[in-house]
Design a protein around this motif. Structure first.
Motif, short mmCIF file in Angstrom:
data_model
loop_
_atom_site.label_atom_id
_atom_site.label_comp_id
_atom_site.label_asym_id
_atom_site.label_seq_id
_atom_site.Cartn_x
_atom_site.Cartn_y
_atom_site.Cartn_z
N GLU A 98 0.83 -1.19 0.00
CA GLU A 98 0.00 0.00 0.00
C GLU A 98 0.87 1.25 0.00
OE1 GLU A 98 -4.23 0.69 2.26
OE2 GLU A 98 -2.72 -0.56 3.18
N LYS A 99 0.50 2.22 -0.84
CA LYS A 99 1.24 3.48 -0.87
C LYS A 99 0.74 4.37 0.27
CE LYS A 99 0.30 4.88 -5.09
NZ LYS A 99 0.29 5.61 -6.36
N PRO A 100 1.65 4.98 1.01
CA PRO A 100 1.20 5.92 2.05
C PRO A 100 0.91 7.29 1.44
CG PRO A 100 3.58 5.69 2.10
CD PRO A 100 3.08 4.74 1.05
N ASN A 101 0.04 8.03 2.06
CA ASN A 101 -0.24 9.43 1.70
C ASN A 101 -0.63 9.63 0.24
OD1 ASN A 101 0.50 10.18 4.34
ND2 ASN A 101 2.65 10.14 3.73
N ILE A 102 -1.50 8.80 -0.26
CA ILE A 102 -1.94 8.99 -1.65
C ILE A 102 -2.94 10.13 -1.72
CG2 ILE A 102 -1.56 6.59 -2.35
CD1 ILE A 102 -5.06 7.49 -2.16
N ASN A 103 -3.04 10.75 -2.87
CA ASN A 103 -4.05 11.77 -3.13
C ASN A 103 -5.17 11.07 -3.89
OD1 ASN A 103 -5.60 13.76 -4.52
ND2 ASN A 103 -3.98 15.26 -4.15
N SER A 104 -6.22 10.71 -3.19
CA SER A 104 -7.29 9.91 -3.80
C SER A 104 -7.95 10.63 -4.97
CB SER A 104 -8.33 9.50 -2.76
OG SER A 104 -8.82 10.63 -2.08
N TYR A 105 -8.06 11.95 -4.91
CA TYR A 105 -8.65 12.71 -6.02
C TYR A 105 -7.80 12.51 -7.28
CZ TYR A 105 -9.93 16.56 -9.06
OH TYR A 105 -10.30 17.30 -10.16
N GLU A 106 -6.48 12.69 -7.17
CA GLU A 106 -5.60 12.53 -8.32
C GLU A 106 -5.59 11.10 -8.83
OE1 GLU A 106 -1.75 14.05 -7.25
OE2 GLU A 106 -2.47 16.13 -7.20
N GLU A 107 -5.59 10.13 -7.92
CA GLU A 107 -5.59 8.72 -8.32
C GLU A 107 -6.86 8.37 -9.09
OE1 GLU A 107 -3.19 6.27 -7.87
OE2 GLU A 107 -1.84 7.81 -7.09
N LEU A 108 -8.00 8.83 -8.59
CA LEU A 108 -9.27 8.54 -9.27
C LEU A 108 -9.37 9.26 -10.60
CD1 LEU A 108 -11.64 8.63 -6.17
CD2 LEU A 108 -11.04 6.61 -7.53
N SER A 109 -8.88 10.50 -10.66
CA SER A 109 -8.90 11.24 -11.93
C SER A 109 -8.02 10.55 -12.96
CB SER A 109 -8.40 12.68 -11.71
OG SER A 109 -9.30 13.39 -10.90
N TYR A 110 -6.84 10.11 -12.53
CA TYR A 110 -5.93 9.39 -13.44
C TYR A 110 -6.61 8.12 -13.95
CZ TYR A 110 -1.77 7.17 -15.31
OH TYR A 110 -0.87 6.57 -16.16
N PHE A 111 -7.24 7.38 -13.05
CA PHE A 111 -7.92 6.14 -13.40
C PHE A 111 -9.04 6.42 -14.41
CE2 PHE A 111 -11.11 2.81 -12.59
CZ PHE A 111 -10.33 1.67 -12.65
N LEU A 112 -9.85 7.41 -14.15
CA LEU A 112 -10.96 7.76 -15.04
C LEU A 112 -10.47 8.07 -16.45
CD1 LEU A 112 -13.97 8.52 -15.52
CD2 LEU A 112 -13.42 10.79 -14.63
N ILE A 113 -9.38 8.81 -16.56
CA ILE A 113 -8.88 9.23 -17.86
C ILE A 113 -8.07 8.14 -18.57
CG2 ILE A 113 -7.45 10.96 -19.07
CD1 ILE A 113 -10.09 12.03 -17.71
#
Length: 178
Positions: A82-97
């Motif tokens: 597991e990655k610590p301190n992830i930015n869930s907004y950025e991760e989800l945006s990257y995934f969506l695109i």
């Protein structure tokens, strides 16, 4: 937004509209349009950074997807930690695109809009009345699917496949209400 910009009106006049829906891929413009709709409902990157409620909402969606997919990281599914301190907004945006699996992206869209339905009924979320924004957001989402020739719609808190507009209006919508 009901207003059609010039180039869309011209495409329509030339008959360059989608008569047949496809289901296998989500065009990049559609993905970006969905991101903008979600930013308006759940909050954008700035809200994620400064508003703990927005951060918690995106973290909830991210964690739910990780659990359902059985992975530590939705964008790098082979990672064994597991990655610590992830930015869930950025991760989800990257995934969506960027995610290539259409069903996984549609799962994110469905979960996000279900969460948005809950959040927007609570005035304390972002200290705004978002009920009307949610209603408008769903209309825009369904219109964006249609204008991009993608045969899905968000109805009754779930994404459904639309085989034809007539069948959808006459059979599917009434059946969802049962």
């Amino acid at each position: 937004m009901d207003y059609q910009i010039y180039f869309k009106r011209q495409k329509e006049l030339r008959g360059e509209v989608h008569d047949v829906f496809q289901y296998e891929r989500l065009p990049n413009p559609l993905r970006i349009q969905i991101k903008f709709i979600l930013d308006g409902l759940l909050g954008d990157g700035g809200d994620h950074h400064y508003n703990p409620e927005v951060k918690a909402t995106y973290t909830y969606i991210y964690d739910l997807l990780r659990e359902e997919l059985g992975v530590f990281d939705i964008n790098h599914r082979n990672v064994k930690f597991e990655k610590p301190n992830i930015n869930s907004y950025e991760e989800l945006s990257y995934f969506l695109i960027n995610e290539k699996d259409t069903e996984l992206v549609l799962s994110l869209v469905e979960v996000s809009f279900r969460v948005a339905e809950i959040c927007t009924t609570d005035y304390s979320y972002r200290n705004k009345h978002l009920n009307e924004a949610m209603e408008t957001g769903l209309k825009v989402l369904n219109n964006r699917f249609k204008e991009n020739g993608v045969g899905f719609a968000f109805e009754e808190s779930q994404l459904i496949k639309i085989d034809s507009q007539l069948m959808h209006q006459e059979v599917v919508k009434p059946a969802l209400k049962l």
